[in-house]
Design an enzyme around this catalytic site. Sequence first.
Site, short mmCIF file in Angstrom:
data_model
loop_
_atom_site.label_atom_id
_atom_site.label_comp_id
_atom_site.label_asym_id
_atom_site.label_seq_id
_atom_site.Cartn_x
_atom_site.Cartn_y
_atom_site.Cartn_z
N GLU A 73 -8.70 4.27 -2.37
CA GLU A 73 -8.42 3.41 -3.17
C GLU A 73 -8.54 3.50 -4.17
O GLU A 73 -8.91 2.73 -4.84
CB GLU A 73 -6.73 3.12 -2.29
CG GLU A 73 -6.72 3.71 -0.97
CD GLU A 73 -5.59 3.42 -0.69
OE1 GLU A 73 -4.76 2.65 -1.05
OE2 GLU A 73 -5.02 3.27 1.12
N THR B 209 -8.44 -5.59 3.47
CA THR B 209 -8.40 -4.76 2.11
C THR B 209 -10.22 -5.32 1.01
O THR B 209 -9.79 -6.30 1.30
CB THR B 209 -7.30 -4.72 1.80
OG1 THR B 209 -6.10 -4.04 2.44
CG2 THR B 209 -7.19 -3.25 0.55
N ASP C 8 -9.20 0.43 1.80
CA ASP C 8 -7.64 0.15 2.60
C ASP C 8 -7.93 0.25 4.46
O ASP C 8 -8.11 1.46 4.54
CB ASP C 8 -6.00 0.73 2.83
CG ASP C 8 -5.61 0.57 3.83
OD1 ASP C 8 -5.73 -0.65 3.67
OD2 ASP C 8 -4.22 1.62 3.89
N GLU D 299 -10.57 3.85 4.00
CA GLU D 299 -9.65 4.22 3.15
C GLU D 299 -9.64 4.49 1.24
O GLU D 299 -9.49 3.44 0.80
CB GLU D 299 -7.99 4.47 3.19
CG GLU D 299 -7.80 5.25 3.96
CD GLU D 299 -5.43 4.92 4.81
OE1 GLU D 299 -5.37 4.07 4.07
OE2 GLU D 299 -5.31 5.71 5.02
N ASP E 43 0.87 -0.84 0.16
CA ASP E 43 -0.04 -0.31 -0.05
C ASP E 43 0.58 1.01 -0.28
O ASP E 43 1.59 1.38 0.79
CB ASP E 43 -0.63 0.02 1.09
CG ASP E 43 -2.27 0.81 1.04
OD1 ASP E 43 -2.47 1.08 -0.03
OD2 ASP E 43 -2.20 1.87 2.30
N GLU F 112 -9.79 12.26 7.92
CA GLU F 112 -9.97 13.48 7.03
C GLU F 112 -11.28 13.92 7.21
O GLU F 112 -10.98 15.77 7.82
CB GLU F 112 -8.93 13.14 5.85
CG GLU F 112 -7.45 13.15 5.51
CD GLU F 112 -7.72 12.50 3.46
OE1 GLU F 112 -7.03 13.40 3.09
OE2 GLU F 112 -7.95 11.07 3.84
N GLN G 256 -3.02 2.24 14.57
CA GLN G 256 -1.97 3.03 14.01
C GLN G 256 -1.72 4.12 14.62
O GLN G 256 -0.13 3.85 14.67
CB GLN G 256 -3.50 3.48 12.56
CG GLN G 256 -1.60 3.71 11.91
CD GLN G 256 -2.72 4.55 10.94
OE1 GLN G 256 -3.77 4.64 10.66
NE2 GLN G 256 -1.76 5.04 9.59
N HIS H 156 -4.17 13.20 1.39
CA HIS H 156 -4.01 13.37 2.10
C HIS H 156 -3.28 12.83 3.52
O HIS H 156 -3.31 13.16 4.36
CB HIS H 156 -4.38 11.97 1.63
CG HIS H 156 -3.97 10.38 2.59
ND1 HIS H 156 -5.68 10.89 3.14
CD2 HIS H 156 -3.56 9.58 3.29
CE1 HIS H 156 -4.92 8.69 4.35
NE2 HIS H 156 -3.54 8.90 3.73
N LYS I 60 -4.18 -2.32 9.95
CA LYS I 60 -4.24 -2.08 8.44
C LYS I 60 -4.59 -3.54 8.07
O LYS I 60 -4.28 -3.63 6.97
CB LYS I 60 -3.15 -1.42 7.81
CG LYS I 60 -2.43 -0.21 7.80
CD LYS I 60 -3.81 0.61 7.35
CE LYS I 60 -3.20 2.21 7.36
NZ LYS I 60 -3.84 2.99 6.26
N ARG J 268 -7.88 3.24 13.06
CA ARG J 268 -6.65 4.50 14.10
C ARG J 268 -6.05 4.66 15.02
O ARG J 268 -5.58 5.06 15.10
CB ARG J 268 -7.81 5.93 13.37
CG ARG J 268 -8.31 5.86 12.00
CD ARG J 268 -6.55 6.18 11.17
NE ARG J 268 -7.64 6.74 9.50
CZ ARG J 268 -6.52 6.63 8.51
NH1 ARG J 268 -5.50 5.91 8.26
NH2 ARG J 268 -7.53 6.60 7.83
#
Lengths: 418, 418
Positions: A200, A254, A230, A198, A125, A360, A237, A132, A250, A234
């Site tokens: 992507e 996915t 993904d 996420e 990834d 975000e 993380q 971002h 993560k 958080r």
Amino acid sequence: MPLMKSWVASANTADCPFPLNNLPYGVFSTDGTEPRCGVAIGDQILDMAAAEESGLIALGDEPLFEAPYWNDLMAEGPAVWAALRDRLTALLAEGSKEQDKVEDLLVPMAEASLHMPFMVSEYTDFYAGRHHATNVGTMFRGAENALPPNWLHIPIGYNGRASSVYVSGTDIRRPWGQLKSPDHDTPAFLPCRRFDLELEMGAIVGTDSDGPVTVQEADDMIFGYVLLNDWSARDIQAWEYQPLGPFQAKATATSISPWIVTKPALEPFRTDTPVREFELLDHLKDCGPMLYDIELEVALAPEGKAETTIARTNYAEMYYSSAQQLAHHTTAGSPMNTGDLLGSGTISGAEKSQRGSLLELSWGGKEPLTLDTGDTRSFLEDGDTLTLRGAAKGDGYTIGFGDCTGTILPALADPYKR
Amino acid sequence: MPLMKSWVASANTADCPFPLNNLPYGVFSTDGTEPRCGVAIGDQILDMAAAEESGLIALGDEPLFEAPYWNDLMAEGPAVWAALRDRLTALLAEGSKEQDKVEDLLVPMAEASLHMPFMVSEYTDFYAGRHHATNVGTMFRGAENALPPNWLHIPIGYNGRASSVYVSGTDIRRPWGQLKSPDHDTPAFLPCRRFDLELEMGAIVGTDSDGPVTVQEADDMIFGYVLLNDWSARDIQAWEYQPLGPFQAKATATSISPWIVTKPALEPFRTDTPVREFELLDHLKDCGPMLYDIELEVALAPEGKAETTIARTNYAEMYYSSAQQLAHHTTAGSPMNTGDLLGSGTISGAEKSQRGSLLELSWGGKEPLTLDTGDTRSFLEDGDTLTLRGAAKGDGYTIGFGDCTGTILPALADPYKR
């Protein structure tokens, strides 16, 4: 390029995601049958295993569609990819002399379940969307350290877990993990409280490499693209990612969209990467337009309620193309293999409404979103269904990917009880 | 446990690495034959494909040794692993009634080439040696930030690249990469100047998991251990590793020793993890001794010259066991699969002579080592041969792994010229 007409009538509308111009590759099954390779056309799927068995598709001495994965075809390389596309186009185009034979091999999409279209070899990834990276960097490290010094010079990436890549429609279980709240001195093992998406794109490596490849060679190696979510924990993380990067944050899942959209279908939508402050080093330089103008959106539906589109952006927002990422991936000599999957990194635009993650969109939970239903969201809640959509808009036609969805299941009461 | 006597006489000495107590699993070939599974005994290899074909080994309905990998046996799980070990022990023990038949299936090790003993599914590397993490942290981030806050609470790890795991004896090409010297404003693409080794053990996952597993379950899943050298490009690493961890710095190659030493062979050498300042959370707590007392050493030989032992340490120096690492690896729900490989992290002791990397031994190049040959080394030079060795010392016998070696080839003059 205008809409190419097919004798499959449903493929001939401007908003059908699967016109003859697209011909994406997936794996499907119907009640009581084994998964097998198929090609989407309109509201139908062409059964590739049956087409090969009947002799309608014959690309070489060895069968390529015995396994319920596109890997065997992918490994054959660009000449065979082109031959297959030519043959499929001829079989499905208006006026095809073989319409009768092909009609027998069509399965209505409404009756099919979709499976993983390819076997994932390894998964990487990236972190290649500038908006971002700036947003997340600002939240995690402050505005002055938002973009790390290397970011404008190399596509930053990390290896992920191939074993937890799932096809769209797979439910996603909220994970447990070790995390530490700012108001505690020691960590705890708890269900994730800040579970996120996420948005992507995923690039799929078709042919192998052994040693460094140029950006052009990397582009030639790519077989096609999917939408990719993904899923990210958080809070896990934030606690684990220093100094060696995200790991369990993560690892849960996915998700990818079910249809591999190939490069020829996307060819008319090629576009350049953005103007750069620092020229890239030679081995990473653009050698042609290698991003694509693909409109993307994220929709969130609370359990039993209508969905709200929470973000709209475009793949053209990326700072690095997948070809540049793949070229960088080979610099130290590691072989790349058929079925390797490369996540683009989260795709956010400059505007708040264009951000590809809830981290975000809610600015770390400080500015919760209000959905059309009146519900508010900082992060994903149990029962939420999240859907990614993508479309390249041509002259009277659309190249679609199929939805990339997942519904959040509550965390297990006790993850060690079986 | 004392030495167990075999009718293979060379297996019955105190310093033979492959006595009957060991029975490690590898893959070998001899001139003009295909690679196949074998078991080391003394200076011989028992041909498992031939043993199965002849009916001497029969563990179920399906053949387990048709492929030149141990993965099929690994996937069978602990009961079959135990049955195979019992059978091999009976066949090879002094007084075996089947000695005549087995003798025909022995191949002299001196005539054999060794290959990868298993197919690597995914590869993860940890950072679980406290002395190593403290040393590297001090160099990269200063003494006050040496150990990150999370380090004493979770085994920090990152996903690596499975496609570049090689068996011992494979030459290692010095990589190119993007790096930035402290005295330059912008990065350059150059051959690595600070190429290093990392002395590690590798744990091989035998059976699959789907969801979080306990430390005890994780230990049960592990099939065996190898020596592992996580070749590292320190200058590439320093430039790229923030914020998402090492990527191309660790992508060039990972070497493993050729023989999988199984848990039963190591059972007498189990030992505890160290006393901890912070109690681990329940799901990571030790539930028995899960490290092993394995003496390790690193030797370096400049091209055409004698080798110098540059480090001696012990696997018991680790802060986290492989079982704890594997348990942590499953917390977020990612499936683990047969053939997954987990690097322990660099194994350094408290003393300077016990450090498992040149980065530490030369303190980032500031204190070059002087070899017995008079040569000095801060990092690896072209032509250097690096050898890892490991041995567990029992009562009159040794459990060996076979050397884990690699010779450094010069970087390509132009990595893009073919």
